[in-house]
Design an enzyme around this catalytic site. Structure first.
Site, PDB file in Angstrom:
ATOM      1  CB  CYS A  21    -122.607 -36.451 -38.263  1.00  0.00           C
ATOM      2  SG  CYS A  21    -121.416 -37.039 -37.268  1.00  0.00           S
ATOM      3  CG  ASN A 253    -118.902 -33.638 -38.766  1.00  0.00           C
ATOM      4  OD1 ASN A 253    -118.510 -34.783 -39.040  1.00  0.00           O
ATOM      5  ND2 ASN A 253    -118.885 -32.744 -39.793  1.00  0.00           N
ATOM      6  N   GLY A 254    -116.834 -36.048 -36.675  1.00  0.00           N
ATOM      7  CA  GLY A 254    -115.416 -36.382 -36.740  1.00  0.00           C
ATOM      8  C   GLY A 254    -115.195 -37.680 -36.129  1.00  0.00           C
ATOM      9  CG  MET A 498     -91.054 -54.188 -57.106  1.00  0.00           C
ATOM     10  SD  MET A 498     -91.774 -53.810 -58.651  1.00  0.00           S
ATOM     11  CE  MET A 498     -92.533 -55.316 -58.916  1.00  0.00           C
ATOM     12  CD  GLU A 914    -102.123 -39.865 -57.508  1.00  0.00           C
ATOM     13  OE1 GLU A 914    -101.654 -40.602 -56.779  1.00  0.00           O
ATOM     14  OE2 GLU A 914    -102.396 -38.637 -56.964  1.00  0.00           O
ATOM     15  CE  LYS A 965     -96.926 -44.942 -52.441  1.00  0.00           C
ATOM     16  NZ  LYS A 965     -96.080 -43.809 -52.820  1.00  0.00           N
TER      17      LYS A 965
END
Lengths: 1520, 471
Positions: A21, A253-254, A498, A914, A965
């Site tokens: 929030c 907030n969190g 893999m 990535e 992962k």
């Protein structure tokens, strides 16, 4: 109390909801009460609206509220109007009530409350109906709108703290009785506040509705000296008024990640609670934490208790959110002692948090130790403090602002309205830290292992005993060689590649350790994982073990506990502990064994557990403070109880008997050996573990020669422990948890394959959604191992079995990828061999014998078939296919491009992964093929993410997690960063590239929404997809993603592939996609969000059957990763992490790459086969169009014939639960998301920039800007690169000056040729992905403060910037320049973690830096003005060296940059430095990454050598 | 895997042979083992694959190939030897004569030369004997159960060893004068020195296995009696019925089945006293070996050593390609041209030859008439056609038939045990259990003639089934 509106159905569990929030606080330092404070609160909320989110009904949002001082005058007049009178101010209490609409029920509730008030000696004065205007509400909110009333309570003469106590007690009493007597029926009854000091108005609102709904708030008589406000963003849209914040003391907030552990620990404390001030009977207060509350509400419950019992508000906050006090922190000895002392009393409530709090007098804010939430404040000249998640929420003329600051990690900020001043962190804390002699108490009482007298080393066991023990505990040769040995030699967990393709433990024919039935949970989206390597300073494995005392009191005895630096004990440690017998610290040993030969194994095991628990209870009652449970005495007749079961049973058993706080639990077992095992033991209640057999195994390995005999055996043990410690830290950090104390007992796992009875009895509260085995099978598995250990081995057989969990073995664990499936798939793809495909698909689908996956157990419910030719053609179906995200870097250029061609030909999509993409690939080949990946990934490393890259995407995928992962980052070691890779990733060849575990611009759900917004700006019209990994709760996250305006959400299975991951993550994190996908579908439909988002799935999808099952469970698109590679030649060598792929896929070695033999046709052929199989199944089931299938979960059922000894306990009804769609809600995506860019400031800018854009004419203009103007300049940049390519416009073509406060992501991905200047300040993520533009932030000339002492920009600047310049005339927040790979910046000071993960570019800092500067910095340069010559104590020196600035080159560069800073910003500080150059230059420190220096040297050498024709790539290759 | 890029650093090195001149003068083995340093390099080439196709697809006895390769690379021979013997009773035999399907399916074989697996196996086991690591493994307790094994070939011996180690009393019956079956008399000495076999038999004897030679079960001893005397019987009598050549002239006296020819030479080498009149010799003769398989190749090598003038090898199938053809892709056993050491020693190989007729003088053949054929694929599969005008005839002094075997010998044993046969004429079994109670069967007798390594595997599996049944 669960929410009455939305029960848990199917896979949806309401407790998995998350929220995050915007928060804010306004306070008059002098305490002067005025209506303006409320008005300012309103303004904060209005300007934080973008941090909230709207649900399916866009007028209903997640909640907003305001908490402030009771305006006595207002209520006095109201009371008069209502014809009752109030006692003097502060002698009465005021309760805000949410009551059921049903009058009778309401009256019952109110009666209970009144009785409670009377019980505590107060009197009821009267009620006031709070006026409300429901017409402004959304439908959902209106449907559950409560009756809102206020109750006035006469304190009977009491006031201040004593009145607060009574109000607190009576409220708790009322809540308890209502919940006990009226049950869920009265769930609507809720008391937002009940105090003589503060009152809270809140509800299911968007900010403007809060003030529209409550006319009270606009009343001028509503005056207060302080207010805290909150805007909520929840993953769900289930209407619930009570979840709105603020709570009674806090706005948060969190997210608290350790909630379940905290709740359990609180339960344990309840037994000992005592507080004279609260009266002797505290039964009204228990449970301290009511059931079914959100994390923030639970936190509030405990905080309130601590305060009411006498601790001050800041003291209580320091206990619950302690700052880090590890060795990297320079803090006072008393403060350190304070924290350590309290570590023995209470564990941190861990997780990212920005907290604002008040008790009606003090208003404060604090941040978690890692500073993962933003909070900025300003102090005005007229004595006002405004604190909020963003700066600029309220506009002030510059000269009215006295100070601009931010909350810093772990630091507190307090305004005392009575004293009329701001109290700084140091002052608050030193006062509290010295209020008791904590340091002395600690020194005199804590017990340390090394203080216990020494004992001689136990004699090592003989090889035969060891090998028998290894068999008892099911060790395998594979494990010993692939896991234990590397851990002991390298002090690291081993890495593999893999995905996993072995059966779930519950489907395996082998006897599996109980550990394998659990999967690690991990953070995605709603809170960030931590980087345990680069940000390890905030983490801690220290804990106190022993008897815990009354939480509400403080005595020296509270720290009379054993202090352990970490939870892994050596054999010597345990020997020492066992020999301790002191009056106030006694240790007892209890065996954990059961009769191996009894007929009824389950009963035998149960008896063993009972005996253990009874013995422990007896010992505790006799005074033991430490229980050691041990399986050392296992014998032919006595089998060891699985260590995890024993630990969990003891922990839960003691909790139930309310004895858990009385003693610590240490487990001495031969079973634990892998990181996952230790994490589980700690997570389910062990305080410490002694893995004696793991140590013995190391001896044995060394004796056998698997470990170099030259290594000192003690060193091996030390290394092994180090590896385990790192692994535990990594596992904790995945969940975003910093301290073992809060991880302990937090149960952050999901069970897969255990039945509810086992869960309820021993793993209480853990999710286990498909049922599974019971105690009988657990016993049978343990006994099987035990019998095998004692029965004779066939002669010539090797003493320990191979295993085959990681590498295929014929007699080992089954694998989906085996010689037959790989060979057949390759045959099918290469030779267009239909038969081979059929064999392949049959082998994969043939589930009765090879139960490897959950879906293997599914069956189609037959329907009326249709002729095959009526079914949608193959060409349409293949468009739904995409390939997995594999970067060029993890795989070779050849493999990467082959996939792109194949997918483009088919009309499917390939994914960059990535690693950026070569811009040359944007131009189609001559034959019409395109190498351009339709999906471009944006991951945490942001490698190669430039405006040009983003602009060429069809889809932008935000990778939140990876199946192999989840919750972890990655690393491309320098030797793999070839020249080619470095070019694509905008980095330097040979320099290690690190992907951080979190996206540093996504610490919570509203941050994700922000990134989605940024990406949509970077390429208007692009599809944004968010990649999540399947785990319990992923559905609610997906709902949040849908609300954050993403167009697609991808649910990845736990078994997805990887180029390199720790083996424990490949095996033990995440769950199969079947679960995650079904949960996602159910949750999205339940929230009526499904119609606006597409759902995708991947993870070991191989056949048409897999695709159809995915579709029926709710997916529209399907990803193929490993399978695609196999068609191109991959044979699962599982060597990607070594870069030595012999078939040229997982390698960058040019010689090996030549061996790549895959062709686009192979992949096309395979996907065509899959689509054909899909069509056949569709025809059988009677579907003509693919979309008709999506979400038709009724067409799935469970195979009746499951007669597997373990599998038969599985129950898939939760997966197969169809969501309620009787109101006609959609099961698939039907409409696009709303366009968020309509109101964007850039459209105006584009208008004004026409001359620059069209004729490259130099153009300059000015505009005002507000914090609500987010991501300014990005749409503009997209226009520029689309027209002019990556090189953009000539420098300084367009210069725009803004006045005011810029919103988040200012100048994100800014293209060359644009200069954006702010006169004022900016928020977080400024210059994100900067792609060549220039940003200037300048303090207004009429400001009265010193720029270099005030924060003018937020956190995480220049994240992933690749080029461009930034000049900041003031201080920046945390993580400045994180992952910068090419931009130049000058700034006058910054917070913690500066230049983290930087790989290129230059940063100049003309002032202070925070801690952990240069963590993970592998490239680029930084120059820091180190006035106190203490910079080296703040810098993370792991990867960098510090040098003086003495070379002319450096001096010139620095002088030039500071000069430019001065020219662009008029910085006084720059002027001062330049003016005193000879003196100042000597104070600069140059930060030089070691890797980078080497690479630069290599590049230099190469230039010389190039004349000798040496190819550079090879050179780079063989070094590093 | 101790050496991550071993495969990249080292090339495959073939095992050298003694020179042709030298070796054709005797019957000693022809391989020259690689020195230790080189063999460790060869082992370093193993990639320790995530899916070891050698083990999971190639090797019938499921040798843990990556593990022993790694041990050899590390110089830990003793562990290599243990791991090898955990799956294979007679690695010294497979290490010499196995065609090594493991190497065919080695993942390196996809795009380069496979790991030298068979020779590594050979070296491990030889080292094991040399160092005395291979000792009898005596069962700690005896079960008191008696098991008979009929036939002492690789299947029988493997079963016998496994059963003896499980504590059963095992007796092996052999119809020949010496133990070993096909290993003893089927494989020429230059490929398998019989001392190698003796060395292993000594171990079996020491482990308690009893051997009865010169006993023909079904003739010298009845099936009924056997069933009375033993708790279980395992038939491992091989598939010895040879495939014949049904052409005119087959009946001449100098037309022999390969196995008779090879057996005799082996017996001579072993010192058997054979009537010179009965000796089949190729000396100074033109020899035609019909059938281009391994047995044919053994005949060629033997004929060369006997001093043949010319040797021809006729094969009815076409010449396979040098490189792996599309129809047998990796990891399958590739249909490629294989040149054995015997071929190297000198012979003419002809392909697509159909022998039409043998003719001669008196009882001796002296002419062979054949024709060239061609193969074409039709709906019914491969079809053979004679090529017009390619008939030929040639002079010949000795014809050896190496056309393979059809099935188990249908002698009295089959009848006495009342064993059901399958379509191909082999003993029908279900998990090694025959149609007759107590009677098990394994190896070529049930599956038809095949590799030694298959026989070893079958023997082990049968032993497992018998052991379980006996409990």
């Amino acid at each position: 109390m669960k929410t009455a509106d939305q029960k848990n159905t199917g896979l949806y569990e309401s407790r998995r909801e998350h929220d995050a929030c915007g928060i804010g606080a306004v306070v008059n330092i002098s305490g002067r009460r005025e209506h303006r404070i409320i008005e300012l609160g309103k303004e904060i909320l209005l300007n934080l609206q973008h941090r909230g989110a709207a649900g399916s009904d866009e007028a209903t949002v997640d909640g907003a509220g305001i908490l402030f001082q009771i305006p006595d005058e207002f209520f006095r007049q109201e009371a008069q109007r209502l014809q009752f009178s109030l006692p003097p101010a502060d002698r009465y209490g005021l309760a805000m009530l949410f009551a059921p609409k049903d009058d009778q029920l309401r009256k019952k509730c109110e009666q209970i409350l009144e009785n409670a008030i009377i019980h505590y000696g107060m009197e009821v004065i009267g009620y006031r109906d709070v006026p409300g205007r429901p017409d402004c509400l959304g439908d959902l909110a209106r449907a559950v709108e409560p009756r809102i009333r206020q109750l006035f309570i006469d304190g009977s003469g009491k006031k201040g703290a004593s009145l607060e106590k009574l109000l607190f007690l009576s409220r708790k009493r009322a809540e308890k009785i209502v919940s006990q007597n009226l049950g869920p029926e009265a769930a609507d009854f809720y008391i937002p506040s009940m105090s003589s000091r503060t009152i809270c108005y809140k509800g299911m609102f968007l900010a403007p509705q809060l003030f529209g709904y409550y006319p009270d708030l606009s009343d001028e008589r509503m005056v207060s000296g302080l207010a805290i406000v909150h805007q909520r963003y929840s993953t769900n849209t289930f209407p619930n008024w009570r979840l709105a914040q603020p709570f009674r003391c806090i706005g948060h907030n969190g997210e608290i990640n350790t909630l379940s552990g905290n709740i359990n620990r609180m339960r344990a404390h309840e037994m000992n609670l005592a507080c004279a001030d609260l009266g002797n009977d505290l039964s009204d207060l228990k449970p301290v934490i009511a059931e079914g509350l959100s994390d923030s509400a639970s936190f509030d419950n405990v905080l309130e208790l601590l305060i009411q019992a006498g601790r001050s508000l800041p003291h209580a906050i320091m206990m619950m959110i302690p700052e880090a006090f590890g060795p990297s922190y320079h803090i006072s000895a008393d403060k350190r002692a304070f924290y350590e002392y309290h570590a023995a009393i209470m564990e941190p409530w861990d997780g990212p948090a920005a907290m604002v709090f008040t008790d009606g007098r003090l208003v404060g804010g604090t941040l978690d130790r890692n500073g993962l939430r933003p909070a900025r404040y300003i102090v005005t000249t007229d004595g006002l403090v405004i604190l909020a998640s963003e700066v600029g929420v309220i506009e002030f003329p510059p000269k009215q602002i006295q100070q601009k600051g931010r909350l810093q990690p772990g630091k507190m900020f307090l305004v005392d309205t009575r004293e009329g001043r701001i109290v700084l962190d140091n002052e608050i804390k030193s006062k509290i830290a010295r209020q008791k002699p904590y340091r002395r108490w600690l020194e005199q009482n804590r017990i340390e292992l090394r203080g216990l007298f020494h004992i001689s080393r136990a004699a090592p066991a003989d090889p035969n005993t060891i090998s028998q023990r290894l068999r008892i505990f099911g060790y395998t040769r594979e494990e010993l060689r692939m896991i234990q040995a590397p851990m002991a030699v390298n002090a690291q967990e081993p890495v593999g590649s893999m995905g996993t393709d072995t059966p779930l433990a519950a489907l395996s024919d082998k006897s599996k350790p109980l550990f394998n039935y659990f999967k690690q949970l991990f953070a995605q989206v709603t809170n960030p994982p931590i980087d345990p390597l680069r940000e390890g300073l905030v983490m801690s494995l220290m804990s106190f073990v022993g008897k815990q005392r009354n939480l509400l009191d403080e005595t020296p005895a509270h720290c009379r506990q054993l202090k352990l630096p970490h939870p892994i004990l050596t054999d010597e440690d345990v020997e020492r502990l066992k020999s301790v017998q002191r009056g106030d610290f006694q240790v007892a040993s209890i065996p954990i064994l059961f009769d191996a030969n009894r007929g009824d194994a389950a009963a035998s095991l149960r008896d063993g557990l009972d005996q253990m628990l009874n013995a422990a209870v007896k010992e505790i009652q006799a005074g033991a403070s430490l229980i050691i449970i041990s399986d050392r005495q296992a014998s032919p007749t006595q089998a060891p109880i699985p260590s995890l079961l024993a630990t969990a049973a003891l922990h839960q058993g003691l909790l139930r008997k309310k004895l858990r706080a009385e003693a610590g639990i240490v487990i001495e077992s031969g079973e634990p050996r892998e990181v996952m095992h230790f994490a589980l033991l700690c997570g389910y209640g062990a305080n410490a573990v002694n893995p004696y057999l793991a140590y013995e195994a190391l001896n044995e390995l060394q004796r056998r020669g698997d470990i170099n005999p030259e290594i000192d055996p003690e060193q091996l043990v030390e290394n092994y422990i180090a590896a385990v410690k790192k692994g535990i830290l990594k596992t904790m950090s995945k969940m975003g948890i910093s301290t073992l104390r809060s991880y302990h007992g937090a149960q952050l796992f999901e069970a897969l394959g255990l039945n509810q009875e086992v869960i309820d009895n021993y793993f209480t509260g853990t999710s286990s959604r498909v049922g599974g085995i019971g105690l009988d099978v657990i016993a049978r598995e343990a006994i099987t191992r035990h019998q095998q250990a004692y029965s004779l081995r066939t002669l010539a057989q090797v003493d320990i079995d191979y295993g085959g969990e990681y590498h295929f073995r014929s007699d080992g664990e089954r694998h989906l990828w085996n010689p037959q499936t790989v060979a057949n798939l390759q045959l099918a793809a290469r030779y267009n061999d239909k038969q081979a495909y059929q064999k392949f698909s049959q082998q994969i689908n043939e589930q009765t014998q090879r139960l490897c996956t959950l879906r293997g157990l599914f069956e189609f419910v037959p329907g009326k078939s249709v002729p095959l030719e009526q079914v949608e053609p193959i060409e349409e179906i293949v468009k739904r296919f995409f390939t997995g995200a594999m970067s060029h870097g993890s795989i070779s250029k050849e493999a990467h491009e082959t996939m792109a061609i194949a997918m483009n030909r088919l009309g499917g999509k390939s994914n960059t992964g990535e690693g950026g993409e070569d811009p040359d690939r944007y131009t189609p080949l001559e034959n019409g093929d395109s190498l351009n990946c339709a999906i471009k990934q944006v991951a945490s490393g942001r490698f190669g993410v430039t405006i040009n890259y983003l602009s060429h995407a069809n889809t932008l995928q935000i990778k939140m997690a990876q199946g192999a992962k989840p919750g972890e980052g990655g690393q491309l070691p320098g030797h793999k960063v070839t020249e080619e890779i470095a070019r694509l990733r905008h980095s330097t060849p040979g320099v290690t590239l690190i992907s951080p575990p979190p996206h540093h611009d996504i610490y919570s759900i509203e941050d994700l929404a922000q990134l989605i917004y940024d990406l949509k700006c970077s390429n208007p019209g692009v599809i944004v997809s968010v990649k999540l990994v399947s785990e319990v709760g992923v559905g609610t996250i997906a709902a949040g993603v849908a609300k954050g305006n993403a167009d697609e959400v991808l649910i990845s299975g736990h078994d997805g592939g990887t180029g390199a991951s720790p083996l424990s993550s490949i095996k033990h994190a995440g769950v199969p996609w079947e679960l995650g996908l079904a949960e996602t579908q159910q949750t999205l439909v339940l929230n009526n969000l499904r119609d606006r988002i597409k759902v995708q799935v991947d993870g070991q999808i191989k056949t048409g059957r897999d695709v159809v099952i995915g579709a029926l469970l709710g997916a529209e698109h399907f990803g193929f990763g490993t399978t695609a590679l196999v068609t191109l030649g991959c044979v699962l060598l599982r060597k990607c992490h070594e870069g030595n792929c012999s078939v040229g896929i997982g390698t960058q070695n040019p010689q090996l790459r030549k061996r790549f033999a895959g062709k686009p046709e192979h992949l096309q052929q395979y996907l065509t086969f899959v689509a054909q199989e899909v069509r056949q199944i569709m025809a059988e089931l009677g579907f003509r169009k693919f979309e008709e299938m999506v979400g038709q979960v009724e067409r799935l059922s469970c195979k009746k014939a499951v007669e597997h000894w373990k599998g038969k306990g599985l129950d898939f009804s939760a997966i197969f639960t169809p969501p309620d769609t009787t109101d006609g809600r959609a099961l698939r995506c039907l409409r696009p998301q709303t366009d968020p860019l309509k109101e964007h400031l850039d459209w105006k800018i584009l208008e004004k920039s026409r001359a620059a854009l069209e004729q490259k004419q130099n153009t300059a203009f000015q505009m005002p800007i507000r914090n609500v103007n987010r991501t300014v300049g990005t749409i503009l940049s997209n226009h520029i690169v689309k027209q002019y390519g990556a090189q953009g416009l000539p420098d300084e073509t367009l210069e725009i000056t803004f006045t005011g406060t810029a919103g988040q992501s200012f100048g994100a991905f800014l293209a060359p040729g644009i200069t954006l200047r702010i006169i004022g300040d900016g928020n977080d993520y400024l210059g994100k992905g900067l792609s060549g533009g220039r940003i200037i932030v300048q303090t207004p000339t009429d400001s009265i403060f010193e720029p270099h002492e005030n924060i003018i920009v937020g956190n995480t600047l220049l994240y992933g910037a690749t080029s461009g310049e930034v000049f900041i005339n003031g201080l920046a927040g945390e993580r400045f320049g994180v992952r910068n790979s090419g931009a130049t910046a000058v700034v006058e000071g910054l917070g913690d973690h500066g230049c983290e993960y930087m790989t290129g570019g230059t940063v100049v800092i003309l002032g202070q830096t925070g801690r952990n500067f240069a963590a993970g910095m592998s490239g680029g340069l930084a120059y820091v003005l180190d006035e106190h010559q203490l910079f080296d104590t703040l810098c993370n020196l792991d990867m960098v060296d510090l040098e003086n600035v003495w070379q002319t080159e450096d001096k010139n560069l620095l002088y030039d940059l500071i000069g430019r800073h001065y020219r662009w910003t008029n910085s006084k500080r720059a002027w001062y430095i330049l003016d005193n150059w000879p003196e100042m230059v000597g104070r600069f420190v140059k930060v030089m990454p070691i890797d980078y220096r080497k690479s630069l040297q290599r590049l230099k050498d190469r230039e010389q050598r190039e004349t000798e024709f040496t190819p550079a790539t090879e050179e780079v290759f063989h070094h590093g | 895997m101790a050496k991550p890029n071993g495969f990249f650093e080292y090339k495959r090195q073939e095992v050298p042979h003694r020179s042709v001149d030298q070796r054709t003068g005797d019957y000693f083995e022809i391989d020259i083992p690689l020195p230790e340093e080189q063999i460790r390099q060869q082992a370093a080439r193993c990639m320790d694959c995530g899916i070891p196709f050698c083990h999971g697809c190639g090797c019938p006895v499921l040798n843990q190939i990556p593990e022993f390769n790694d041990y050899v690379y590390q110089g830990r021979w003793r562990e290599a030897c243990a791991i090898l013997h955990a799956t294979n009773n007679f690695p010294e035999i497979t290490g010499r004569i196995c065609p090594a399907p493991c190497e065919a399916s080695c993942t390196l074989n996809i795009n380069e030369e496979p790991v030298l697996i068979r020779h590594i196996e050979y070296q491990i086991v030889e080292r094991g004997f040399q160092e005395g690591w291979i000792q009898p493994i005596k069962a700690p307790t005896q079960t008191g159960k008696r098991v008979a094994i009929v036939g002492s070939g690789p299947a029988g011996l493997a079963a016998a060893q496994q059963l003896a180690r499980a504590g059963h009393e095992v007796t092996v019956f052999e119809k020949e004068d010496r133990i070993g079956g096909l290993l003893r008399y089927g494989i020429p000495d230059f490929k398998l020195d019989k001392r190698i076999l003796e060395r292993r038999l000594d171990q079996l004897r020491a482990e308690g296995v009893r051997f009865r030679t010169d006993v023909v079960v079904g003739e010298d001893i009845s099936g009924r009696y056997m069933k009375k005397m033993f708790d279980a019987i395992c038939i491992t009598m091989g598939a010895e019925a040879p495939r014949d050549l049904p052409v005119p002239g087959r009946g001449y006296e100098n037309v022999f089945f390969a196995m008779d020819y090879l057996k005799q030479q082996n017996k001579i080498n072993a010192g058997a006293d054979i009537d010179p009149h009965d000796i089949i010799s190729a000396k100074d003769k033109i020899v035609v070996v019909i059938g281009g398989g391994d047995t044919g190749s053994d005949c060629i090598g033997t004929a060369r050593r006997q001093g043949a003038k010319e040797i021809y090898s006729f094969e009815i199938l076409p010449e396979p390609p040098e490189k792996r053809p599309l129809d047998t892709p990796w990891p399958q056993w590739p249909r490629i041209l294989r040149t054995s050491s015997s071929h190297e020693e000198g012979c003419q190989r002809r392909w697509c030859i159909l022998t039409k007729r043998l003719s001669g003088m008196g009882v001796m053949v002296n002419e062979l008439q054949g024709v060239q054929v061609q193969w074409s694929q039709t709906a019914k599969g491969w079809q053979m056609q004679e090529v017009p005008d390619t008939e030929f005839s040639m002079k010949v002094d000795l014809v050896l038939l190496a056309l393979g075997f059809v099935h188990v010998e249908h002698g009295p044993l089959i009848k006495q045990f009342d064993l059901e046969l399958d379509d191909k004429g082999n003993i029908k079994v279900n998990n090694y259990q025959t149609s007759s109670p107590k009677v098990f069967a394994a190896g070529d007798a049930t599956q038809g003639a095949s590799l030694v390594v298959h026989a070893i595997h079958a023997g082990r599996q049968a032993a497992k089934a018998i052991d379980k049944w006996l409990q």
